[in-house]
Design a protein around this motif. Structure first.
Motif, PDB file in Angstrom:
ATOM      1  N   ARG A  98       0.852  -1.185   0.000  1.00 15.55           N
ATOM      2  CA  ARG A  98       0.000   0.000   0.000  1.00 15.55           C
ATOM      3  C   ARG A  98       0.890   1.237   0.000  1.00 15.55           C
ATOM      4  N   PHE A  99       0.509   2.199  -0.809  1.00 18.47           N
ATOM      5  CA  PHE A  99       1.321   3.404  -0.957  1.00 18.47           C
ATOM      6  C   PHE A  99       0.415   4.561  -1.362  1.00 18.47           C
ATOM      7  N   PHE A 100       0.911   5.774  -1.160  1.00 20.18           N
ATOM      8  CA  PHE A 100       0.184   6.966  -1.579  1.00 20.18           C
ATOM      9  C   PHE A 100       0.773   7.452  -2.888  1.00 20.18           C
ATOM     10  N   ALA A 101      -0.099   7.847  -3.809  1.00 13.09           N
ATOM     11  CA  ALA A 101       0.358   8.312  -5.117  1.00 13.09           C
ATOM     12  C   ALA A 101      -0.668   9.256  -5.717  1.00 13.09           C
ATOM     13  N   ARG A 125       0.115   7.184 -15.223  1.00 14.07           N
ATOM     14  CA  ARG A 125       1.150   6.883 -14.229  1.00 14.07           C
ATOM     15  C   ARG A 125       0.658   7.212 -12.829  1.00 14.07           C
ATOM     16  N   LEU A 126       1.079   6.391 -11.883  1.00 12.71           N
ATOM     17  CA  LEU A 126       0.887   6.685 -10.474  1.00 12.71           C
ATOM     18  C   LEU A 126       2.231   7.180  -9.956  1.00 12.71           C
ATOM     19  N   VAL A 127       2.303   8.454  -9.587  1.00 13.67           N
ATOM     20  CA  VAL A 127       3.553   9.065  -9.137  1.00 13.67           C
ATOM     21  C   VAL A 127       3.640   8.932  -7.621  1.00 13.67           C
ATOM     22  N   LEU A 128       4.760   8.370  -7.140  1.00 13.20           N
ATOM     23  CA  LEU A 128       4.958   8.074  -5.732  1.00 13.20           C
ATOM     24  C   LEU A 128       6.415   8.273  -5.344  1.00 13.20           C
ATOM     25  N   MET A 129       6.683   8.182  -4.059  1.00 17.43           N
ATOM     26  CA  MET A 129       8.063   8.160  -3.587  1.00 17.43           C
ATOM     27  C   MET A 129       8.525   6.710  -3.626  1.00 17.43           C
TER      28      MET A 129
END
Length: 147
Positions: free
Chosen positions: A95-98, A104-108
């Motif tokens: 699970r991540f925030f984006a 595209r899903l931009v995330l760290m």
């Protein structure tokens, strides 16, 4: 609280790399630090598993920009925005925030750099699955050893 900053991290029974693996935690998992022991910390995951993790796999901060997503493929490559170099990998159900930008899903990334994954490799974390989807998901894991 701290956050796992590697794709998959082993939780060990003792503060030693050769110790028994008691569980694993995925990138971005928020863990509660129970105590510090040199280069290791005893942590507790949200599902109440406890174990020791090397401090280098723990971060103080977590990116929480955008919606929360979860990986639906077995492994997804995270690529750098600027040159498409591979920054890391995310495992199933991470699970991540984006933020959704086009396809595209931009995330760290696990390395702390801005990266992206293709939109089709993750679902919004709050989405509910249907029965046919759950059966298909279960079949994808047939024959894979459980850790």
């Amino acid at each position: 609280m701290r956050y796992i900053n590697k794709t998959i991290v082993d939780l060990r029974g003792e503060a030693c790399a050769n110790s028994e693996r008691v569980s694993q935690a995925l990138f971005g998992t928020e863990v509660k630090v129970r105590c510090d022991q040199g280069e290791w910390s005893e942590v507790e995951t949200p599902d109440a598993y406890r174990g020791f993790v090397e401090d280098r796999h723990l971060s103080q901060t977590h990116l929480s920009k955008g919606e929360q997503w979860k990986v639906k493929d077995a492994i997804v490559l995270v690529r750098r925005l600027s040159d498409d170099a591979i920054l890391g990998r995310l495992a199933f159900d991470t699970r991540f925030f984006a933020e959704l930008t086009g396809e595209r899903l931009v995330l760290m990334s696990p390395s702390g750099e801005a990266g992206y994954i293709p939109r089709g490799t993750a679902d919004i974390a709050s989405a509910t699955a249907n029965l046919a989807g759950l059966v298909q998901l279960a079949r994808a894991f047939v024959g894979i050893p459980y850790l």
